[in-house]
Design an enzyme around this catalytic site. Sequence first.
Site, PDB file in Angstrom:
ATOM      1  CE  LYS A  22      -1.384   1.780   3.869  1.00  0.00           C
ATOM      2  NZ  LYS A  22      -0.959   3.156   4.211  1.00  0.00           N
ATOM      3  CG  ASN A  23       2.748   2.563   3.443  1.00  0.00           C
ATOM      4  OD1 ASN A  23       1.535   2.898   3.375  1.00  0.00           O
ATOM      5  ND2 ASN A  23       3.192   2.649   4.742  1.00  0.00           N
ATOM      6  CB  CYS A 116      -4.235  13.563  14.174  1.00  0.00           C
ATOM      7  SG  CYS A 116      -3.383  15.061  13.783  1.00  0.00           S
ATOM      8  NE  ARG A 121       1.272  10.256  10.212  1.00  0.00           N
ATOM      9  CZ  ARG A 121       0.602   9.191   9.570  1.00  0.00           C
ATOM     10  NH1 ARG A 121      -0.477   8.958   9.822  1.00  0.00           N
ATOM     11  NH2 ARG A 121       1.573   8.499   8.637  1.00  0.00           N
ATOM     12  CG  ASP A 306       3.774   1.350   9.499  1.00  0.00           C
ATOM     13  OD1 ASP A 306       3.459   2.329  10.467  1.00  0.00           O
ATOM     14  OD2 ASP A 306       3.581   1.697   8.155  1.00  0.00           O
ATOM     15  NE  ARG A 398      -6.303   4.406   6.443  1.00  0.00           N
ATOM     16  CZ  ARG A 398      -5.110   4.512   7.158  1.00  0.00           C
ATOM     17  NH1 ARG A 398      -5.378   4.618   8.483  1.00  0.00           N
ATOM     18  NH2 ARG A 398      -4.183   5.000   6.709  1.00  0.00           N
TER      19      ARG A 398
HETATM   20  C1  UD1 Z   1       4.970   6.878   6.211  1.00  0.00           C
HETATM   21  C2  UD1 Z   1       4.093   5.607   5.998  1.00  0.00           C
HETATM   22  C3  UD1 Z   1       3.660   5.088   7.274  1.00  0.00           C
HETATM   23  C4  UD1 Z   1       4.679   4.941   8.273  1.00  0.00           C
HETATM   24  C5  UD1 Z   1       5.725   6.007   8.453  1.00  0.00           C
HETATM   25  C6  UD1 Z   1       7.344   5.770   8.934  1.00  0.00           C
HETATM   26  C7  UD1 Z   1       2.978   5.971   3.975  1.00  0.00           C
HETATM   27  C8  UD1 Z   1       1.669   6.125   3.342  1.00  0.00           C
HETATM   28  N1  UD1 Z   1       2.775   6.004   5.419  1.00  0.00           N
HETATM   29  O1  UD1 Z   1       4.211   7.827   6.815  1.00  0.00           O
HETATM   30  O2  UD1 Z   1       2.935   4.084   7.438  1.00  0.00           O
HETATM   31  O3  UD1 Z   1       4.614   4.447   9.696  1.00  0.00           O
HETATM   32  O4  UD1 Z   1       6.185   6.561   7.000  1.00  0.00           O
HETATM   33  O5  UD1 Z   1       7.680   4.733   8.655  1.00  0.00           O
HETATM   34  O6  UD1 Z   1       3.550   5.608   3.367  1.00  0.00           O
HETATM   35  N2  UD1 Z   1       7.740  14.745   9.995  1.00  0.00           N
HETATM   36  C9  UD1 Z   1       7.563  15.834  10.292  1.00  0.00           C
HETATM   37  N3  UD1 Z   1       7.387  16.946   9.368  1.00  0.00           N
HETATM   38  C10 UD1 Z   1       6.942  16.418   8.032  1.00  0.00           C
HETATM   39  C11 UD1 Z   1       6.893  14.836   7.835  1.00  0.00           C
HETATM   40  C12 UD1 Z   1       7.118  14.175   8.838  1.00  0.00           C
HETATM   41  O7  UD1 Z   1       7.929  16.344  11.453  1.00  0.00           O
HETATM   42  O8  UD1 Z   1       6.823  17.296   7.149  1.00  0.00           O
HETATM   43  C13 UD1 Z   1       7.894  13.763  11.239  1.00  0.00           C
HETATM   44  C14 UD1 Z   1       6.562  12.738  11.361  1.00  0.00           C
HETATM   45  O9  UD1 Z   1       5.682  13.353  12.435  1.00  0.00           O
HETATM   46  C15 UD1 Z   1       6.841  11.481  12.241  1.00  0.00           C
HETATM   47  C16 UD1 Z   1       8.379  11.327  11.266  1.00  0.00           C
HETATM   48  O10 UD1 Z   1       8.586  12.661  10.653  1.00  0.00           O
HETATM   49  O11 UD1 Z   1       7.290  11.996  13.493  1.00  0.00           O
HETATM   50  C17 UD1 Z   1       8.311  10.462  10.245  1.00  0.00           C
HETATM   51  O12 UD1 Z   1       7.296  10.549   9.354  1.00  0.00           O
HETATM   52  P1  UD1 Z   1       7.214  10.214   7.942  1.00  0.00           P
HETATM   53  O13 UD1 Z   1       8.218   9.274   7.746  1.00  0.00           O
HETATM   54  O14 UD1 Z   1       7.035  11.208   7.133  1.00  0.00           O
HETATM   55  O15 UD1 Z   1       5.825   9.269   7.882  1.00  0.00           O
HETATM   56  P2  UD1 Z   1       4.642   9.350   6.636  1.00  0.00           P
HETATM   57  O16 UD1 Z   1       5.278   9.408   5.311  1.00  0.00           O
HETATM   58  O17 UD1 Z   1       3.675  10.238   7.194  1.00  0.00           O
END
Ligand code: UD1
Length: 417
Positions: A22-23, A116, A121, A306, A398
């Site tokens: 999915k991701n 959230c 996030r 995850d 999902r």
């Molecule tokens: C993706 C995955 C999710 C997985 C996560 C971490 C998808 C659809 N989702 O989520 O399943 O749990 O990676 O492996 O692929 N952060 C910031 N600012 C930003 C973006 C992120 O501070 O602009 C922080 C987040 O709050 C979190 C960390 O960075 O603490 C990592 O987040 P991120 O790797 O971006 O996760 P997602 O891409 O949302």
Amino acid sequence: MNKLYIEGNKKLNGHVVISGSKNAALPILFMTILATEEIEIHNIPQVTDIKIAIKLLKYLGAKIKNKNKILYIDTSSMNIYNPPYHLTKKIRASIWMLSPLVTRFGKAKIFFPGGCDIGCRPIDLHLKGLVSLGVKIIKKDNYIIALADRPLQGKHIYIEKISVGATVTIMSAATLAKGLTIIENAAQEPEIVDVAKFLNTLGANITGAGSNKIYITGVSKLYGGYHKIIPDRIETGTFLIAAAISKGFIICNKTEPKYLTNVLKKLSESGANIKVGKNWIKLDMQKKMPKAVNISTSPYPGFPTDMQPQFTLLNSIAQGKSIIVENIFENRFVYTNELIRMGAKIKIKKNYIVCTGTSKLSSNNLFCHDLRGSATLILAGCIANGITVVNNIHHFKRGYESFMKKLNKLGANIKYI
Ligand code: UD1
């Protein structure tokens, strides 16, 4: 039918075929906005997040045919740059439309993504990256407006915190930018590598994906092509846990063992006998209960956040005491309250929990709050004493294709109420 009835005391044994990731599929679907010809994508998982992504692309004007997990997508006639609120709010991944839309139309307007359920996030790193490449960002009434009155310009970007989402956003925006972009401190997840591979198939020039430094030399156009989505490593891990908590054995087919190195290490440590082949993993508990294992989540190749809820379940019924530290998301222990109501001995501290194994969980009326937590509660129901009812089941749909069907084939008895 928003509830499940789950009969407990089951042993989960047998073969399972793992679906596409999915991701990886979500960003790849949105990156089709950058292309000008038809694209064929195989191994698309049939889950609700993907269905919403398809609806979003169709709303924007894409022509999509869906046959047996194969999507044929043609975005050449796409003419809308502002996806609708009622769809974008449903998936956090909708933020990945911002970069291809502004690249293609010079403007994009997107509602701030929700999501959230596992903590706040932010998307600041996505937006900072786009600004570095020349995009103007305006935040107004919960919308993000992105504007670019000339082609984006390649840049050397250091992402302050490792982020899967921001790495994808910047990498995709740089694909058609002028000159070289270097992303430092990039996320190294297999899904990032798959997105880069997909974009390269269409004509992009990306190297280094899978390391912490990605180089993107801008090209003038992306074409059509064929791509097969990688297997879902989190679905694989979830099924391995299903067997591990029920003293069972399982063979996960059509998966990729190398994506799960750290997960397999922890399962071996907990007493599982593990064998791997080119595209399969076999786990055998040899009828023994698992031993407790300590977990500390971190970005890939570290232990995946995850898989944190599923390992908490394993530790809840394992021999011994364990500490599980969550380093990625700030509020990813909500599901533990439900496990505690089943008899799990879990103490929640700040960003970690202490878990003392108990020999049996008991059934209860459970409520799901997020995707991986919901899969964990369903597995807990399969091994608990008695009948468990699980509410708010839209969460697991999902991200898990045919989850009930696959578990029932392994010996579970799960029905919709
Ligand atoms: C993706 C995955 C999710 C997985 C996560 C971490 C998808 C659809 N989702 O989520 O399943 O749990 O990676 O492996 O692929 N952060 C910031 N600012 C930003 C973006 C992120 O501070 O602009 C922080 C987040 O709050 C979190 C960390 O960075 O603490 C990592 O987040 P991120 O790797 O971006 O996760 P997602 O891409 O949302």
